[in-house]
Design an enzyme around this catalytic site. Structure first.
Site, PDB file in Angstrom:
ATOM      1  CD1 TRP A   1     -19.217  11.162  12.026  1.00  0.00           C
ATOM      2  CD2 TRP A   1     -19.551   9.572  10.492  1.00  0.00           C
ATOM      3  NE1 TRP A   1     -18.877   9.953  12.593  1.00  0.00           N
ATOM      4  CE2 TRP A   1     -19.079   8.962  11.677  1.00  0.00           C
ATOM      5  CE3 TRP A   1     -19.821   8.759   9.384  1.00  0.00           C
ATOM      6  CZ2 TRP A   1     -18.881   7.584  11.777  1.00  0.00           C
ATOM      7  CZ3 TRP A   1     -19.624   7.396   9.501  1.00  0.00           C
ATOM      8  CH2 TRP A   1     -19.165   6.813  10.680  1.00  0.00           C
TER       9      TRP A   1
ATOM     10  CD  GLU B   1      -5.273  -2.564   1.313  1.00  0.00           C
ATOM     11  OE1 GLU B   1      -5.557  -1.896   0.287  1.00  0.00           O
ATOM     12  OE2 GLU B   1      -4.756  -2.056   2.313  1.00  0.00           O
TER      13      GLU B   1
ATOM     14  CE  LYS C   1     -15.165  10.229  13.800  1.00  0.00           C
ATOM     15  NZ  LYS C   1     -13.822   9.808  14.116  1.00  0.00           N
TER      16      LYS C   1
ATOM     17  CB  THR D   1      -0.895   0.041   1.256  1.00  0.00           C
ATOM     18  OG1 THR D   1      -0.025   0.098   2.392  1.00  0.00           O
ATOM     19  CG2 THR D   1      -1.788  -1.163   1.344  1.00  0.00           C
TER      20      THR D   1
HETATM   21  P1  ADP Z   1      -3.308   3.762   0.048  1.00  0.00           P
HETATM   22  O1  ADP Z   1      -4.413   3.098   0.818  1.00  0.00           O
HETATM   23  O2  ADP Z   1      -1.967   3.442   0.572  1.00  0.00           O
HETATM   24  O3  ADP Z   1      -3.541   5.220  -0.212  1.00  0.00           O
HETATM   25  P2  ADP Z   1      -4.384   2.664  -2.365  1.00  0.00           P
HETATM   26  O4  ADP Z   1      -3.923   3.070  -3.667  1.00  0.00           O
HETATM   27  O5  ADP Z   1      -4.662   1.254  -2.112  1.00  0.00           O
HETATM   28  O6  ADP Z   1      -3.300   3.129  -1.388  1.00  0.00           O
HETATM   29  O7  ADP Z   1      -5.613   3.569  -2.031  1.00  0.00           O
HETATM   30  C1  ADP Z   1      -6.916   3.121  -1.854  1.00  0.00           C
HETATM   31  C2  ADP Z   1      -7.754   4.264  -1.370  1.00  0.00           C
HETATM   32  O8  ADP Z   1      -7.839   5.284  -2.348  1.00  0.00           O
HETATM   33  C3  ADP Z   1      -9.181   3.897  -1.090  1.00  0.00           C
HETATM   34  O9  ADP Z   1      -9.324   3.307   0.174  1.00  0.00           O
HETATM   35  C4  ADP Z   1      -9.875   5.237  -1.178  1.00  0.00           C
HETATM   36  O10 ADP Z   1      -9.749   5.977   0.017  1.00  0.00           O
HETATM   37  C5  ADP Z   1      -9.082   5.944  -2.241  1.00  0.00           C
HETATM   38  N1  ADP Z   1      -9.781   5.875  -3.525  1.00  0.00           N
HETATM   39  C6  ADP Z   1      -9.557   5.035  -4.547  1.00  0.00           C
HETATM   40  N2  ADP Z   1     -10.387   5.284  -5.575  1.00  0.00           N
HETATM   41  C7  ADP Z   1     -11.181   6.312  -5.184  1.00  0.00           C
HETATM   42  C8  ADP Z   1     -12.255   7.048  -5.789  1.00  0.00           C
HETATM   43  N3  ADP Z   1     -12.685   6.789  -7.017  1.00  0.00           N
HETATM   44  N4  ADP Z   1     -12.819   8.038  -5.064  1.00  0.00           N
HETATM   45  C9  ADP Z   1     -12.410   8.330  -3.813  1.00  0.00           C
HETATM   46  N5  ADP Z   1     -11.405   7.689  -3.207  1.00  0.00           N
HETATM   47  C10 ADP Z   1     -10.800   6.692  -3.873  1.00  0.00           C
END
Ligand code: ADP
Length: 540
Positions: free
Chosen positions: A441, A327, A436, A181
């Site tokens: 929220w 993930e 919050k 990640t």
């Molecule tokens: P990291 O979790 O380390 O930033 P990732 O690339 O796995 O790396 O990121 C996944 C996260 O990116 C998601 O949990 C979400 O918060 C965000 N994300 C991915 N696609 C979108 C989207 N279309 N809109 C909003 N957030 C997104």
């Protein structure tokens, strides 16, 4: 009674072999560091990927050994995507935008045995080479024929192969690849993909209402191949027989637009930051590039603001919004309008398209709050949880992070969402970014989207600032468009009709740029630290 079906393994060599048999004429075009275009066919890609498998086995690669790649998007990286797993190895793509210390940590944590590195990235490797312990480093000569002393030359490495090679027998549950990640929150954590997970992801991602790639497409992944399998695109393209265009290190808007035009790209994919840049270039020079009308742009990684989707439609380019995570391999939900929405007013259609979309087949979703599972009413907010054949069940060698899974086996995404009666998921926040206020929220993403539809706003990030009475209140951090003027009061009156009063930011600050992660997401933790002591002066 038992079924009478074959127990045929879902493994990657099938996709590689079929691509060569059916699509050996299809091109793979790569832009090299010197900006020249390298072209070859799937036939050559097949031959060289297998040569890599054979050479790795000759070099002593054992089943499950990790092969790290430190590379841009180009044909050699594509060869590793197939050559490493088809030899029984594990392709471990390394994010070259991380700090040298983080890359070293990840290589050591994964236990990489071999590394394949672009020659242009050797200076980066040199910064942490003494902190890692890998057996062999193979350098890819992209800029000249030779590579510096101390490294194997990728071309010589491949040249040892005889072509007489049969794949080792692979089990579909064998590991195929791994990715860490990007560490927006905490230390990077490793996810290990199996052949089965990847193959099923590829089949699903190819569907018309997902990425919808066919052998008539030309696809250009801007999303780096070092990040979550470039969203699976190289695998889907090889399965579909789509022409691939790989942009190398040249990711500026002009270079990309030029490549879209030159190679007649029909589908591309990347994070919003890339598309913001492209939009600005198109707005400045409308008609400057002859793009394929209706070209699809898959946007994910962070939210695609509705204003961006509308603006691209004016250029006859179609944004397809998608959500995923390291993930989840990564595709989880994708947004296409359903046929029953064709008659809806335009505004409602845009609202659906700006949501992240509906669950992919075989990805189960639910959203939970303190009371339990939230109703799919489009209003209630809860944390998105997912499960499915390409969703991780644990992290690699990291027992501490087990709290990311619920007791009944769902993965907790850390994203806060609403789900509407049509099944469209809308991300309202990350749990860690939630605001919050007085126990309620506030969605920072909703506020950001609205702010980014203001003509003077280039970018907006809304963060929580501690507040003595309400615990937290929203602060909007704004980047204005070049030469544009806008005041706090103007922005507040712009938002006022769109939100209930207590959602409105207490204050606005104007900055030159918003800090970002290595994968282009707003780094809100840095903003929160920066503005922790900001004295809010509420705009009325
Ligand atoms: P990291 O979790 O380390 O930033 P990732 O690339 O796995 O790396 O990121 C996944 C996260 O990116 C998601 O949990 C979400 O918060 C965000 N994300 C991915 N696609 C979108 C989207 N279309 N809109 C909003 N957030 C997104």
């Amino acid at each position: 009674m038992q079924s009478t079906m074959m127990n045929y393994p879902l493994t990657l060599p099938h996709i590689l072999d079929r691509a060569a048999r059916l699509y050996s004429h299809v091109e793979v075009v790569s832009r090299m560091p010197d900006k020249s275009l390298h072209r070859y066919t799937y036939g050559e890609f097949y031959r060289r990927s297998r040569a890599l498998s054979e050479a790795l086995l000759k070099a002593g690669l054992n089943r499950g050994d990790r092969v790290g790649t430190l590379m841009w998007n180009h044909y050699t990286h594509l060869e590793t995507y197939f050559g490493v797993p088809c030899a029984g190895g594990v392709l471990h793509t390394l994010n070259l935008r991380l700090s040298p210390a983080d890359i070293a940590y990840i290589i050591n944590h994964a236990g990489d045995r071999f590394l394949i590195v672009d020659d242009v990235l050797l200076p980066l490797l040199e910064k942490f080479k003494d902190q890692i312990n890998v057996e062999r480093i193979i350098a890819v000569p992209l800029t000249r024929r030779s590579v510096p002393d101390g490294y194997d030359n990728y071309e010589d490495f491949l040249a040892q192969a005889t072509g007489k090679f049969t794949y080792p027998a692979l089990d579909e549950n064998d590991p195929l690849g791994m990715c860490y990640t990007s560490g927006t929150t905490g230390r990077p954590k490793g996810v290990v993909y199996s052949h089965r997970a990847l193959v099923l992801h590829t089949l699903a991602a190819g569907l018309a209402d997902m990425l919808g790639l066919t052998q008539r497409d030309t696809v250009l992944p801007v999303v780096p191949m070092f990040h979550v399998n470039a969203w699976g695109i190289p695998f889907v393209a090889a399965m579909a027989g789509a022409k691939m265009v790989l942009p190398g290190p040249h990711l500026d808007p002009a270079s990309l637009l030029e490549l879209f035009e030159h190679e007649q790209v029909t589908c591309s994919a990347g994070v919003p930051t890339i598309w913001f840049g492209i939009l600005q270039a198109l707005d400045k020079n409308p008609g400057g590039w002859k793009l394929i009308p209706g070209m699809r742009m898959i946007v994910g990684g962070s939210a695609a603001p509705e204003a961006m989707i509308r603006a691209f439609d004016k250029h006859n380019l179609r944004v397809v919004h998608a959500w995923g995570m390291t993930e989840t391999t990564p595709l989880g939900v994708v947004s296409h309008l359903k046929a029953n929405m064709d008659h809806l007013p335009e505004d409602e259609q845009y609202a659906y398209r700006a949501k992240q979309g509906v669950q992919a087949p075989f990805v189960d979703i639910r959203a939970m709050n303190e009371q339990g599972e939230i109703p799919w009413d489009g209003k209630s907010m809860g944390e998105l949880q997912v499960r499915g054949p390409w969703v991780a069940a644990s992290y690699f060698n990291n027992a501490e992070a087990q709290e990311s899974w619920t007791e009944d086996g769902w993965f907790r995404t850390g994203d806060v969402v609403t789900i509407d009666p049509e099944g469209y998921v809308k991300i309202t926040d990350r749990t860690k970014d939630l605001i919050k206020s007085g126990g309620e929220w506030i969605s920072s993403l909703d506020l950001e989207n609205a702010l980014m539809s203001h003509p003077a706003v280039a970018e907006a990030a809304v963060i929580a600032v501690p507040h003595p009475r309400w615990q937290e209140r929203p602060l909007a951090v704004i980047v204005r468009k070049p030469n544009a003027e806008v005041s706090r009061e103007e922005l507040q009156s712009y938002l006022a009709p769109k939100f209930v009063n207590w959602w409105l930011p207490d204050d606005y600050v104007f900055v030159e740029q918003i800090p970002r992660t290595s994968t282009g997401k707003f780094l809100k933790s840095v903003l929160r630290d920066q503005f922790r002591d900001h004295v809010l002066s509420r705009v009325e």
